[in-house]
Design an enzyme around this catalytic site. Structure first.
Site, PDB file in Angstrom:
ATOM      1  N   PRO A 160       0.792  -1.479   0.254  1.00  0.00           N
ATOM      2  CA  PRO A 160       0.297  -0.178   0.019  1.00  0.00           C
ATOM      3  C   PRO A 160       1.154   1.547  -0.208  1.00  0.00           C
ATOM      4  O   PRO A 160       0.299   2.442   0.099  1.00  0.00           O
ATOM      5  CB  PRO A 160      -0.712  -0.142   1.213  1.00  0.00           C
ATOM      6  N   GLU A 192       2.591  -5.365   5.090  1.00  0.00           N
ATOM      7  CA  GLU A 192       2.019  -4.822   6.715  1.00  0.00           C
ATOM      8  C   GLU A 192       3.707  -4.418   6.829  1.00  0.00           C
ATOM      9  O   GLU A 192       3.362  -3.369   8.118  1.00  0.00           O
ATOM     10  CB  GLU A 192       1.883  -5.266   7.641  1.00  0.00           C
ATOM     11  N   ASP A 218       9.172  -2.282  -8.491  1.00  0.00           N
ATOM     12  CA  ASP A 218      10.560  -3.535  -8.035  1.00  0.00           C
ATOM     13  C   ASP A 218      10.863  -3.814  -7.756  1.00  0.00           C
ATOM     14  O   ASP A 218      11.153  -5.151  -7.023  1.00  0.00           O
ATOM     15  CB  ASP A 218      10.989  -3.201  -9.236  1.00  0.00           C
ATOM     16  N   GLY A 219      10.579  -2.503  -5.540  1.00  0.00           N
ATOM     17  CA  GLY A 219      11.164  -3.713  -4.893  1.00  0.00           C
ATOM     18  C   GLY A 219      10.473  -4.446  -4.029  1.00  0.00           C
ATOM     19  O   GLY A 219      10.826  -5.426  -3.617  1.00  0.00           O
ATOM     20  N   ASP A 316      18.343   7.405  -6.744  1.00  0.00           N
ATOM     21  CA  ASP A 316      17.163   6.319  -6.221  1.00  0.00           C
ATOM     22  C   ASP A 316      16.598   6.803  -4.607  1.00  0.00           C
ATOM     23  O   ASP A 316      15.919   6.388  -4.383  1.00  0.00           O
ATOM     24  CB  ASP A 316      17.854   5.041  -6.862  1.00  0.00           C
ATOM     25  N   ARG A 323       8.522  10.077  -2.589  1.00  0.00           N
ATOM     26  CA  ARG A 323       8.267   9.122  -3.436  1.00  0.00           C
ATOM     27  C   ARG A 323       6.453   9.688  -3.299  1.00  0.00           C
ATOM     28  O   ARG A 323       6.029   9.143  -4.232  1.00  0.00           O
ATOM     29  CB  ARG A 323       8.121   8.020  -2.386  1.00  0.00           C
ATOM     30  N   ASP A 621      18.071  -3.953  -7.640  1.00  0.00           N
ATOM     31  CA  ASP A 621      16.181  -3.643  -8.028  1.00  0.00           C
ATOM     32  C   ASP A 621      16.125  -2.417  -7.565  1.00  0.00           C
ATOM     33  O   ASP A 621      15.159  -2.515  -6.646  1.00  0.00           O
ATOM     34  CB  ASP A 621      15.681  -5.083  -7.978  1.00  0.00           C
ATOM     35  N   GLU A 623      16.850  -1.575  -4.737  1.00  0.00           N
ATOM     36  CA  GLU A 623      16.540  -1.596  -2.882  1.00  0.00           C
ATOM     37  C   GLU A 623      18.017  -1.550  -2.405  1.00  0.00           C
ATOM     38  O   GLU A 623      18.919  -1.663  -2.727  1.00  0.00           O
ATOM     39  CB  GLU A 623      16.463  -2.622  -2.387  1.00  0.00           C
TER      40      GLU A 623
HETATM   41  N1  LIG Z   1       3.601  -1.797   4.639  1.00  0.00           N
HETATM   42  C1  LIG Z   1       4.879  -1.527   4.010  1.00  0.00           C
HETATM   43  N2  LIG Z   1       5.410  -0.474   4.969  1.00  0.00           N
HETATM   44  C2  LIG Z   1       6.624  -0.023   4.509  1.00  0.00           C
HETATM   45  N3  LIG Z   1       7.346  -0.540   3.583  1.00  0.00           N
HETATM   46  C3  LIG Z   1       6.478  -1.216   2.758  1.00  0.00           C
HETATM   47  C4  LIG Z   1       5.507  -2.137   3.303  1.00  0.00           C
HETATM   48  N4  LIG Z   1       5.300  -3.026   1.998  1.00  0.00           N
HETATM   49  C5  LIG Z   1       6.352  -3.187   1.620  1.00  0.00           C
HETATM   50  N5  LIG Z   1       7.359  -2.191   1.468  1.00  0.00           N
HETATM   51  C6  LIG Z   1       9.109  -1.935   1.125  1.00  0.00           C
HETATM   52  O1  LIG Z   1       8.375  -0.804   0.592  1.00  0.00           O
HETATM   53  C7  LIG Z   1       9.730  -0.633  -0.510  1.00  0.00           C
HETATM   54  C8  LIG Z   1       9.215   0.510  -1.970  1.00  0.00           C
HETATM   55  O2  LIG Z   1       8.439  -0.796  -1.817  1.00  0.00           O
HETATM   56  P1  LIG Z   1       8.843  -0.638  -4.336  1.00  0.00           P
HETATM   57  O3  LIG Z   1       9.863  -0.900  -4.858  1.00  0.00           O
HETATM   58  O4  LIG Z   1       8.097  -2.075  -4.655  1.00  0.00           O
HETATM   59  O5  LIG Z   1       7.832   0.874  -4.428  1.00  0.00           O
HETATM   60  P2  LIG Z   1       8.984   1.477  -4.745  1.00  0.00           P
HETATM   61  O6  LIG Z   1      10.477   1.797  -3.929  1.00  0.00           O
HETATM   62  O7  LIG Z   1       7.652   3.058  -4.825  1.00  0.00           O
HETATM   63  O8  LIG Z   1       9.212   1.115  -6.648  1.00  0.00           O
HETATM   64  P3  LIG Z   1      10.100   1.051  -7.597  1.00  0.00           P
HETATM   65  O9  LIG Z   1      11.029  -0.043  -7.253  1.00  0.00           O
HETATM   66  O10 LIG Z   1       9.806   0.427  -8.233  1.00  0.00           O
HETATM   67  O11 LIG Z   1      10.909   2.143  -7.520  1.00  0.00           O
HETATM   68  C9  LIG Z   1      10.760  -1.947  -0.248  1.00  0.00           C
HETATM   69  O12 LIG Z   1      11.160  -1.988  -0.204  1.00  0.00           O
HETATM   70  C10 LIG Z   1       9.445  -2.697   0.448  1.00  0.00           C
HETATM   71  O13 LIG Z   1      10.412  -3.453   1.323  1.00  0.00           O
END
Ligand SMILES: Nc1ncnc2c1ncn2[C@@H]1O[C@H](COP(=O)(O)OP(=O)(O)OP(=O)(O)O)[C@@H](O)[C@H]1O
Length: 646
Positions: A160, A192, A218-219, A316, A323, A621, A623
């Site tokens: 979310p 969560e 992608d994370g 990144d 975000r 990726d 992270e």
């Molecule tokens: N409920 C949560 N609370 C906090 N962090 C979370 C939760 N669920 C997932 N995450 C973490 O959020 C991080 C970011 O997620 P994600 O990579 O999917 O999105 P993003 O960084 O916006 O997209 P992208 O990687 O495409 O740039 C991941 O490291 C994941 O572990």
């Protein structure tokens, strides 16, 4: 109408007709159509006219009948109904194409009896569903209900907080209705905490699922991949089909998939990506995707997208606080980092792939990219590119700029570059703070069949979901019918207050996986056939697919399963002005790391990076990983990516 054949005209063999009937228009019973089903399309023509309309099955997601609408027949009206959901591409006025949803409904009224009309409508549904699943259907096939393909079952992991925090909204509004139309069964786990997806896939009984789909960036998929690789049965586990729907900020993999297929992405990316994912799911299609194993001194990780160090890694991680801007966070992060453009001292070593001139091939791809190619339907063939003597048949599509949209060239001075400061590297320590509601309650009232498909999902608790994972899905209820659709269970956090996310569930350091025969121990020198560059770098990206984020076409030569990595780097000496120009051009898909002696774009199988510059950021990726000496190699086609392959 078994055995019907169309008459060939003008020497062209007409497609075989599987079914043909006369139906009335859904609302206007006096308007009648002759409707034909062929292996490729549903063709209908107003009785007495010659003007045909065609629903290409390549654009169709599903087909339902009034049996599922549970419409009560009246004495005067014994008709059944047949609804077909298609998503044809429509050319836009100025540029590109987008898909639009079209629901075509027919009144099946051949008989005076409701049951017989239902039977006929069902026969059509069985035929269409079989064709959508890729089964062979002919005019002689006995189209009984037992022939219906079984529903695909997917485990959906939804973050979310990914991207702009709209994953749940997109999922409820766009994804679920389409999954219902495609008759896909799903269970949803809303993550969560960071590491939740890792924990889920590490412990769940994977045999309950036909695939795992992440609704995030992608994370989250990175977590899933590493969770699977941390299982003792990793060899089997990593074979489970994996899919992704774009609710992150980068969405590199999802963009690369749509790009490769020539599918739209810039507009309504969730809608288009869901269509692509479901088309593949229905046919059980996957495509192999390479995996990178990456070792630091203390841990092994797996990545499907990229390793980054320097400018792009800093952007990144440091832009995570933006975000809420979605993909634009990278633009802001880039501009911010450009102001203090730094250099990173270190040694880059790699095992080159002999005989591949990556830059030359990239230039070819980019020059073709300048030619406007009309996006096409999924079933069409595409141009090909040769890498390592292999054809990559689904690539070379022209995409327009997306994430970097609005990127303007800003003139800056050629100032000397700085080394990383403590202030800048500590930015990553800032915690993301989220205030989105943590609880999950899936509801949806989307106008679908009859414009009234009120969907309420039954929820189970997170414990039910994660602890048992017994695959006993709850079927969602439709407000006015038992409409056949997706069966859904969700985890539900009943907390009413907005809660910050909690970090936790750190994955263990030990993971399983294949040996890395190309890599010497990290404390031993690299073999003599490796190339080593010892210098000041500005940025370094090692990737296995074409885009590291939306519209960021950093590796034109990459394809999903070419068994190689592409390494891009820039050395110090590049000015801010050059960097800015370069970033804009790369976003347009018109330039790679083509900087003469100041940069490089090479094809390799393994790499090692030994940073000299004190603590900084390295990412896998997208992270963050442990900073220090790191090495990795590619493992050919280890992931089964849910993606059309025809
Ligand atoms: N409920 C949560 N609370 C906090 N962090 C979370 C939760 N669920 C997932 N995450 C973490 O959020 C991080 C970011 O997620 P994600 O990579 O999917 O999105 P993003 O960084 O916006 O997209 P992208 O990687 O495409 O740039 C991941 O490291 C994941 O572990």
């Amino acid at each position: 109408m078994a055995g019907l054949q169309c008459t060939p005209t003008d020497g062209i063999t007409a497609p075989q007709v599987i079914l043909q009937d006369d139906f009335a228009a859904y609302r206007r019973g006096n308007l009648r159509y002759t409707v034909r089903l062929t292996p490729e399309a549903i063709v209908y023509v107003v009785v007495g006219s010659k003007q045909e309309r065609t629903l290409a099955l390549a654009d169709v997601l599903g087909c339902h009948t009034s049996v599922s609408l549970r419409r009560k027949p009246t004495q005067a009206n014994q008709a059944a109904f047949l609804c077909i959901y298609s998503y044809p591409l429509k050319r836009k006025l100025l540029s590109g194409s987008v898909r639009t949803r079209v629901c075509t409904s027919f009144r099946v009224d051949r008989f005076d009896n409701y049951e017989q009309n239902c039977e006929l409508a069902e026969k059509w549904r069985v035929a269409v569903r079989c064709l959508l699943a890729g089964h062979t259907v002919t005019a002689d096939t006995d189209l009984r209900p037992s022939l219906l393909p079984s529903r695909p079952t997917l485990l959906v992991l939804l973050n979310p907080f990914g991207g702009q925090g709209k994953a749940k909204q997109y999922f409820d509004d766009q994804v679920l209705p389409m999954m219902g139309e495609a008759d896909v069964s799903i269970s949803v786990v809303t993550t969560e905490y960071s590491g939740h997806a890792f924990d889920v896939v590490q412990t769940t009984d994977l045999s309950s699922w036909g695939g795992i789909v992440v609704v995030s960036g992608d994370g989250l998929l990175y977590e899933v991949v590493n969770g699977l690789m941390s299982r003792p049965d990793w060899e089997q586990a990593i074979k489970i089909p994996l899919g992704i729907l774009p609710a992150g900020s980068g969405n590199g993999l999802c963009y690369s998939i749509n790009y490769a297929l020539g599918e739209p992405f810039e507009e309504d990316r969730m809608f288009h990506s869901t269509f692509v994912l479901l088309k593949a799911t229905m046919k059980g299609h996957t495509r192999p995707l390479d995996l990178m194993s990456v070792d630091t001194a203390s841990q092994r990780r797996y990545a499907f997208l990229s390793f980054q160090w320097g400018f792009s890694a800093d952007v990144d991680i440091e832009s995570e606080r933006y975000r809420y801007l979605g993909g634009s966070r990278f633009l802001f992060g880039s501009l911010h980092n450009l102001m203090k453009l730094r250099v990173y001292r270190g040694k880059l070593s790699f095992l080159p792939v002999e005989g591949v001139d990556a830059l030359k091939q990239a230039r070819q791809v980019l020059s073709q990219n300048k030619v406007d190619v009309k996006p096409r339907s999924l079933s069409h063939s595409s141009s090909a590119v040769t890498i390592n003597g292999r054809r990559d048949d689904a690539r070379m599509r022209t995409r327009s700029v997306s994430a970097m949209n609005g990127f303007n060239y800003i003139s800056t001075d050629n100032e000397p570059l700085e080394t990383p400061s403590q202030e800048s590297t500590s930015l990553d320590a800032q915690l993301m703070s989220f205030s989105t509601e943590n609880g999950v309650h899936h509801t949806n009232s989307e106008g679908h069949v009859n414009g009234n498909m009120n969907t309420v999902y039954e929820a189970t608790t997170a414990d039910d979901m994660v602890g048992k994972m017994d695959g006993k899905d709850k079927h969602y209820k439709n407000g006015d019918s038992d409409f056949i659709g997706a069966s859904v269970s969700t985890n539900q956090n009943n907390s009413k207050s907005s809660q910050p996310c909690t970090a936790g569930g750190n994955p263990p350091n030990h993971v399983y996986g294949p040996p890395s025969p190309l890599l010497p121990p990290l404390d031993q020198p690299v073999p003599a056939n490796w190339v080593t560059i010892d210098t000041d770098f500005v940025t370094m990206i090692i990737q296995s697919i074409s885009h590291i984020s939306e519209g960021y076409f950093s590796s034109p030569c990459s394809s999903f399963d070419d068994g190689v990595l592409f390494l891009s780097f820039l050395k110090s000496g590049v000015s801010r002005r050059q960097m800015l120009k370069f970033m804009g051009k790369m976003a347009e898909g018109t330039q790679v790391f083509d900087f003469g002696s100041d940069g490089g774009y090479v094809c390799c199988k393994a790499f090692r990076v030994e940073p000299v510059t004190p603590p900084g950021l390295m990412t896998l990726d997208g992270e963050k990983i442990h900073y220090g000496p790191v090495q990795g190699q590619v493992h050919h086609g280890m992931i089964n990516l849910i993606m059309p392959n025809d």
